[in-house]
Scaffold this motif. Structure first.
Motif, mmCIF file in Angstrom:
data_model
loop_
_atom_site.group_PDB
_atom_site.id
_atom_site.type_symbol
_atom_site.label_atom_id
_atom_site.label_comp_id
_atom_site.label_asym_id
_atom_site.label_seq_id
_atom_site.Cartn_x
_atom_site.Cartn_y
_atom_site.Cartn_z
ATOM 1 N N ALA A 324 43.001 28.355 35.333
ATOM 2 C CA ALA A 324 42.252 28.707 34.120
ATOM 3 C C ALA A 324 42.094 30.216 33.981
ATOM 4 C CB ALA A 324 40.888 28.029 34.135
ATOM 5 N N HIS A 325 41.987 30.899 35.110
ATOM 6 C CA HIS A 325 41.777 32.348 35.102
ATOM 7 C C HIS A 325 42.663 32.998 36.164
ATOM 8 C CE1 HIS A 325 38.223 31.470 32.683
ATOM 9 N NE2 HIS A 325 37.844 30.625 33.620
ATOM 10 N N GLU A 326 43.118 34.220 35.854
ATOM 11 C CA GLU A 326 43.939 34.988 36.787
ATOM 12 C C GLU A 326 43.146 36.231 37.184
ATOM 13 O OE1 GLU A 326 47.388 34.369 37.420
ATOM 14 O OE2 GLU A 326 47.603 32.650 36.064
ATOM 15 N N LEU A 327 42.913 36.393 38.473
ATOM 16 C CA LEU A 327 42.157 37.538 38.965
ATOM 17 C C LEU A 327 43.078 38.480 39.728
ATOM 18 C CD1 LEU A 327 38.993 35.718 40.385
ATOM 19 C CD2 LEU A 327 39.193 36.916 38.193
ATOM 20 N N GLY A 328 43.137 39.734 39.299
ATOM 21 C CA GLY A 328 43.941 40.737 39.970
ATOM 22 C C GLY A 328 43.055 41.719 40.707
ATOM 23 N N PHE A 329 43.387 42.016 41.970
ATOM 24 C CA PHE A 329 42.621 42.940 42.783
ATOM 25 C C PHE A 329 43.515 44.070 43.273
ATOM 26 C CE2 PHE A 329 40.393 38.859 43.306
ATOM 27 C CZ PHE A 329 39.101 39.236 42.939
ATOM 28 N N GLY A 330 42.931 45.265 43.349
ATOM 29 C CA GLY A 330 43.681 46.424 43.807
ATOM 30 C C GLY A 330 44.123 47.304 42.659
ATOM 31 N N MET A 331 44.612 48.495 42.981
ATOM 32 C CA MET A 331 45.012 49.450 41.946
ATOM 33 C C MET A 331 46.090 48.865 41.050
ATOM 34 S SD MET A 331 47.357 52.193 44.074
ATOM 35 C CE MET A 331 48.543 52.541 42.776
ATOM 36 N N SER A 332 45.946 49.036 39.758
ATOM 37 C CA SER A 332 46.868 48.627 38.685
ATOM 38 C C SER A 332 46.924 47.121 38.454
ATOM 39 C CB SER A 332 48.294 49.149 38.935
ATOM 40 O OG SER A 332 48.964 48.385 39.922
ATOM 41 N N ALA A 333 46.195 46.311 39.230
ATOM 42 C CA ALA A 333 46.262 44.856 39.085
ATOM 43 C C ALA A 333 45.720 44.416 37.728
ATOM 44 C CB ALA A 333 45.500 44.173 40.210
ATOM 45 N N VAL A 334 46.335 43.371 37.169
ATOM 46 C CA VAL A 334 45.951 42.842 35.856
ATOM 47 C C VAL A 334 45.287 41.480 36.024
ATOM 48 C CG1 VAL A 334 46.809 42.041 33.625
ATOM 49 C CG2 VAL A 334 47.789 44.085 34.680
ATOM 50 N N SER A 335 44.198 41.271 35.308
ATOM 51 C CA SER A 335 43.500 39.987 35.285
ATOM 52 C C SER A 335 43.556 39.409 33.878
ATOM 53 C CB SER A 335 42.035 40.149 35.704
ATOM 54 O OG SER A 335 41.920 40.637 37.020
ATOM 55 N N ASP A 336 43.472 38.089 33.808
ATOM 56 C CA ASP A 336 43.397 37.360 32.539
ATOM 57 C C ASP A 336 42.230 36.400 32.685
ATOM 58 O OD1 ASP A 336 43.711 35.887 30.251
ATOM 59 O OD2 ASP A 336 45.783 35.283 30.627
ATOM 60 N N VAL A 337 41.061 36.815 32.190
ATOM 61 C CA VAL A 337 39.817 36.099 32.451
ATOM 62 C C VAL A 337 39.066 35.856 31.151
ATOM 63 C CG1 VAL A 337 37.602 36.145 33.676
ATOM 64 C CG2 VAL A 337 39.612 37.176 34.727
ATOM 65 N N ALA A 338 38.778 34.586 30.876
ATOM 66 C CA ALA A 338 37.930 34.220 29.742
ATOM 67 C C ALA A 338 38.362 34.909 28.447
ATOM 68 C CB ALA A 338 36.462 34.533 30.047
ATOM 69 N N GLY A 339 39.667 34.918 28.190
ATOM 70 C CA GLY A 339 40.164 35.486 26.945
ATOM 71 C C GLY A 339 40.223 36.995 26.920
#
Length: 455
Positions: A324-339
């Motif tokens: 349901a959600h993508e969490l990115g951690f660290g420099m330059s990481a991309v997340s896709d959270v709750a729209g």
């Protein structure tokens, strides 16, 4: 409108007609088009909204460190051999994880984990264990969670692979690029075929059942012969998946790429011919062409998902494992959270300073609109299925069909009774076809741009 064009009939004029750059397809809209100012407070709000559901999450951890820089590289990396610098990064990573889970809640179920870089496998066993324990403390991994790590075969050992396997990793992605010595010297990454072959054999012996090999075309000194021989050698090793990425030349954004004069890079039709050579050999060997640049054995989970219409596109890449959600951690990481899309600071000092100052180091983000989600669905259908039903094109599909008509005339797409289908020749121009559904068609390549629109 002429009939579908066979790939063998693609000529230099057609390639020139569709030789246009564009943003990568990891997110829609792509990062350069993200709108209003977006900061840490917006990210925290997204995490609190996500906390209200019980949806699974996927994790991406960016480990940017490399012992040396490859001249073709377009990734966000930090060159170091200092263990203390990696230790400091991992310490800050845990701070970032704590701040995210403070809003999201702990024990959220994880269905997949991807460690990317950089060169994640230059971390020591102690450092890998430190990271693993951090994630295990803050998340609840599903028993069948997919765990994948990107690795440099030059820095692999049997003991390291055993250690990774014990931590639950079953998928491994090796960067191969090209096995021809002239190409390797030109791009500053010398790794004899025997080194890669041994790394593959060790992974199989340890028990990894998902082995991915990454190739790159469009490099200096490459020829159709070097690509053909590389693919043939790789196929002999029996990987489960093969990716064939196009080199993205961005010297203004990646100054080290200035080592390549434009004159030594393959011209558009030569570049296309390199890719076509790889595709033909992979398909002849029975690998299925999935997305724009991914291939897999028919029995691989991603190939099965493609046949079942369940293959998806995430900020990390194509996947068969939903979240349901993508969490990115660290420099330059991309997340896709709750729209919302969220990207962390892309430079190590800025990322570290944001954490040291007591907040989440957000560089930019975007609140997805209804139009964004609709267009993303159209692009995802196209990239994952090479087909887009008219039924999801909105009240007036003619808006898109008008843009696509020249491609239909060229035999790259067909207007069927139920939707738009990409022809075998059109698959080579899949990202260009996708631009027909992009509200900002013609945007330039993004900083993260690793893959061009066309071959």
């Amino acid at each position: 409108m002429r009939r579908a064009l066979p790939p063998a009939a693609i000529d230099a004029a057609l390639v020139a007609r569709y030789d246009a750059s564009g943003p990568r397809d990891a997110t829609y809209p792509p990062a350069p088009a993200w709108g209003r100012p977006f900061g840490a407070a917006d990210y925290r709000a997204a995490l609190r909204e996500a906390a209200e559901d019980d949806g699974d999450v996927a994790l991406y951890v960016h480990l940017p460190f490399c012992p040396q820089r490859c001249l073709y590289c377009g990734c966000n990396v930090s060159v170091t051999r200092r263990a203390e610098k990696v230790d400091a990064y991992l310490h800050r990573l845990e701070i970032e994880v704590k701040r995210v889970t403070r809003e999201l809640g702990t024990a959220r179920r994880v269905t997949r984990l991807h460690l990317g870089g950089g060169t994640p496998n230059i971390l020591t066993e102690a450092q890998l264990l430190m990271l693993h324990q951090c994630l295990e403390r803050h998340f609840a991994f599903a028993s069948d969670a997919e765990r994948c790590l990107e690795a440099d075969p030059r820095h692999v050992s049997y003991t390291q692979l055993q250690w990774l396997y014990a931590l639950g990793f079953r998928r491994l992605s090796y960067g191969v690029q090209d096995l021809h010595p002239d190409v390797q010297r030109a791009v500053g990454r010398v790794q004899p075929a025997g080194v890669v072959r041994e790394a593959v054999a060790m992974a199989r012996d340890v028990g990894f059942d998902g082995l991915h090999l990454e190739l790159v075309y469009g490099l200096p000194a490459q020829t159709t012969h070097s690509v053909a021989s590389t693919v043939d050698e790789v196929l002999a090793w029996g990987p489960d998946r093969v990716a064939v990425f196009g080199y993205a030349h961005m010297p203004s954004l990646r100054p080290h790429q200035r080592a390549f004069a434009e004159a030594v890079l393959p011209a558009a039709y030569e570049r296309f011919s390199l890719f076509r050579t790889a595709v033909e050999r992979l398909e002849q060997a029975g690998y299925q062409w999935l997305g724009p640049d991914h291939f897999a054995r028919p029995g691989d989970a991603l190939a099965r998902a493609r046949r079942d219409g369940a293959m998806m596109r995430s900020p990390v890449g194509f996947t068969a494992v939903p979240a349901a959600h993508e969490l990115g951690f660290g420099m330059s990481a991309v997340s896709d959270v709750a729209g919302r899309y969220v990207q962390m600071e892309g430079e190590l000092p800025a990322w570290a300073k944001g954490l040291d100052d007591g907040d989440l180091p957000v560089q930019r983000g975007h609140v997805q609109t209804d139009d964004d989600r609709w267009r993303r669905d159209l692009v995802t259908h196209l990239l994952c299925r090479q087909f887009v039903p008219y039924a999801i094109m909105g009240d007036d599909p003619s808006v898109f069909l008008h843009r696509l008509r020249p491609m239909a005339t060229d035999g790259l797409v067909e207007f069927g009774p139920d939707g738009l289908a990409v022809t075998p020749a059109g698959r080579y121009f899949l990202r260009y076809v996708a631009m027909a559904f992009d509200a900002g068609a013609g945007r330039g390549a993004s900083v993260e741009g690793r893959y061009p629109r066309t071959a």
